[in-house]
Design an enzyme around this catalytic site. Structure first.
Site, PDB file in Angstrom:
ATOM      1  N   ASP A 175      11.895  -2.650   7.237  1.00  8.98           N
ATOM      2  CA  ASP A 175      11.186  -2.332   8.478  1.00  8.98           C
ATOM      3  C   ASP A 175      11.943  -2.832   9.710  1.00  8.98           C
ATOM      4  O   ASP A 175      13.017  -3.440   9.600  1.00  8.98           O
ATOM      5  CB  ASP A 175       9.777  -2.965   8.392  1.00  8.98           C
ATOM      6  CG  ASP A 175       8.714  -2.095   9.027  1.00  8.98           C
ATOM      7  OD1 ASP A 175       9.045  -1.292   9.911  1.00  8.98           O
ATOM      8  OD2 ASP A 175       7.533  -2.241   8.647  1.00  8.98           O
TER       9      ASP A 175
ATOM     10  N   ASP B 107       4.077   5.377  12.632  1.00  6.17           N
ATOM     11  CA  ASP B 107       3.240   5.433  11.419  1.00  6.17           C
ATOM     12  C   ASP B 107       2.267   6.614  11.417  1.00  6.17           C
ATOM     13  O   ASP B 107       1.643   6.923  12.430  1.00  6.17           O
ATOM     14  CB  ASP B 107       2.412   4.143  11.298  1.00  6.17           C
ATOM     15  CG  ASP B 107       3.304   2.955  10.975  1.00  6.17           C
ATOM     16  OD1 ASP B 107       4.544   3.114  10.949  1.00  6.17           O
ATOM     17  OD2 ASP B 107       2.749   1.865  10.752  1.00  6.17           O
TER      18      ASP B 107
HETATM   19  C1  GLA Z   1       5.238  -0.785   9.879  1.00  4.66           C
HETATM   20  C2  GLA Z   1       5.670   0.367   8.960  1.00  4.66           C
HETATM   21  C3  GLA Z   1       4.524   0.710   8.034  1.00  4.66           C
HETATM   22  C4  GLA Z   1       4.135  -0.525   7.205  1.00  4.66           C
HETATM   23  C5  GLA Z   1       3.788  -1.687   8.127  1.00  4.66           C
HETATM   24  C6  GLA Z   1       3.594  -2.984   7.361  1.00  4.66           C
HETATM   25  O1  GLA Z   1       4.226  -0.395  10.745  1.00  4.66           O
HETATM   26  O2  GLA Z   1       6.058   1.487   9.720  1.00  4.66           O
HETATM   27  O3  GLA Z   1       4.873   1.781   7.182  1.00  4.66           O
HETATM   28  O4  GLA Z   1       5.206  -0.855   6.370  1.00  4.66           O
HETATM   29  O5  GLA Z   1       4.804  -1.892   9.095  1.00  4.66           O
HETATM   30  O6  GLA Z   1       3.308  -4.068   8.197  1.00  4.66           O
END
Ligand code: GLA
Length: 391
Positions: free
Chosen positions: A147, A202
């Protein structure tokens, strides 16, 4: 002379890296990830249950392979800098879990972050990349989602390249999933760094979020192919925020895009509809087609679109999409669809007579008594057809 030897060694290493990359994701990775449904509520018990369900519900047979624990499995670093697993949730540790998942014929994935902390505030990998890669290799990790939270002034390409090199140095084949949300145009540089890269922020379990992400894939098709994939984020199918029709659309569009298929629902408690969507092999075959070409939008009539995807063996898929809130009756000329897709790539010498038309949600061959035909489409629905070569 020294310089020459250095260059030869460098060329050898980069060949090895490319070879390793290609072999690990020749088609878009398929699996399950904990985040969309469970967030931080992950545990050894849950992950084992999901592995069991992936096998017993037929997902494994349909091609799903990776079981990925997302954020929140880690709590600290010890005095040697080693990452510490949350013992209260994973009492037997990650090696035990990896062994269990492998014993089911599945693969094990884990999550970390290029920054100082993960998005949920757990310890990140910054400064510990090589150490963590060795740890993952020791545990038997097969997939790493990496990430981009808390990265401050870090450069994306060099941060992700550093982790790629660390994984390579650990000598275990690990699929590398880049999750920097498209912020630094990863499609332009990630093809030699990871196997897949997120292209957007997301996904949320809603029609407008899903279609918004779908629209943002526009123009990215040329960057993806066998071994390196655009990732429009994980699936929300079965999580409750969309209708069954909308989930069918979500799944079809992801497959038309040759997207990684990471289920994000509770695999133990799936409705028959959810299971039928996630295990629709005829749709999955579009996603997993070995040419690895993304579909393209052939017609955009506002809230009605037609998408075409070229497949191996001169076959094609066509996806009709009703984005509108009303029932629509659309006129479809399959001859035109076939010819249109021809123009985009090579001129295949075949015409409609050379194909059988298959409806991939009805699981039926289409009796074309006349062409064009009129088709009724409910709101937010798709019709997906495959031109299957005869003989
Ligand atoms: C980010 C990523 C998500 C998930 C969260 C976890 O937002 O884009 O897909 O992995 O972190 O905290």
């Amino acid at each position: 002379m020294k310089k020459q030897i250095f260059l030869i060694v460098l060329a050898f290493i980069s060949c090895q890296i490319s070879a390793q990359k290609f072999d690990l994701a020749p088609t878009p990775p398929m699996g399950w990830n904990s985040w969309n449904r469970f967030g931080c509520d992950v545990s050894e018990k849950l992950i084992m249950q999901m592995a069991d369900a992936m096998v017993s519900n037929g997902l494994k047979d349909a091609g799903y392979e990776y079981i990925v624990i997302d954020d929140c499995w880690q709590v600290a670093r010890d005095e040697n800098g080693e990452i510490v697993v949350d013992k209260s949730r994973f009492p037997d540790g990650m090696k035990y879990l990896a062994d269990y998942i492998h014993s089911k014929g599945l693969k094990f994935g884990i999550y970390s972050c290029a920054g100082s902390e993960t998005c949920a505030g757990r310890p990140g990998a910054l400064g510990h990349e090589y150490q963590d890669a060795l740890t993952y290799a020791r545990w038997g990790v097969d997939y790493l989602k990496f990430d981009w939270c808390n990265t401050s002034t870090q450069d994306a390409k060099s941060s992700y390249s550093n982790m790629r090199d660390a994984l390579f140095a650990a000598k275990r084949p690990i699929v590398f999933s880049i999750c920097e949300w498209g912020t630094n145009k990863p499609w332009e540089w990630a093809g030699t760094v990871g196997h897949l890269w997120r292209t957007t922020g997301d996904i949320v379990d809603r029609w407008d979020s899903m279609t918004g992400i779908f629209d943002k894939q526009n123009g990215l098709a040329k960057y993806a192919g066998p071994g390196h994939w655009n990732d429009p984020d994980m699936l929300e199918v079965g999580n409750g925020g969309m209708t069954i029709e909308e989930y069918r659309t979500h799944f079809s569009l992801w497959c038309m895009l040759a997207a990684p298929l990471m289920a994000g629902n509770d695999l133990q408690n799936m409705s028959p509809d959810t299971k039928a969507i996630l295990t629709n092999r005829e749709i999955i075959e579009l996603d997993q087609d070995t040419l690895g070409l993304e579909g393209f939008c052939f017609r955009n009539n506002g809230d009605y679109e037609i998408w075409i995807k070229k497949l191996g063996n001169s076959e094609k898929a066509a996806c009709l999409l009703n984005r509108g809130d009303e029932m629509k009756e659309v006129q479809v000329d399959f001859n035109i669809l076939l010819k249109a897709s021809n123009n985009y790539w090579s001129q295949d010498p075949y015409s409609l007579e050379n194909y059988k038309l298959r409806d991939l949600w009805e699981h039926k061959d289409l009796e074309l008594k006349s062409n064009p035909v009129f088709i009724k489409m409910p709101p937010h629905s798709v019709k997906v057809y495959r031109f299957v070569k005869k003989g």
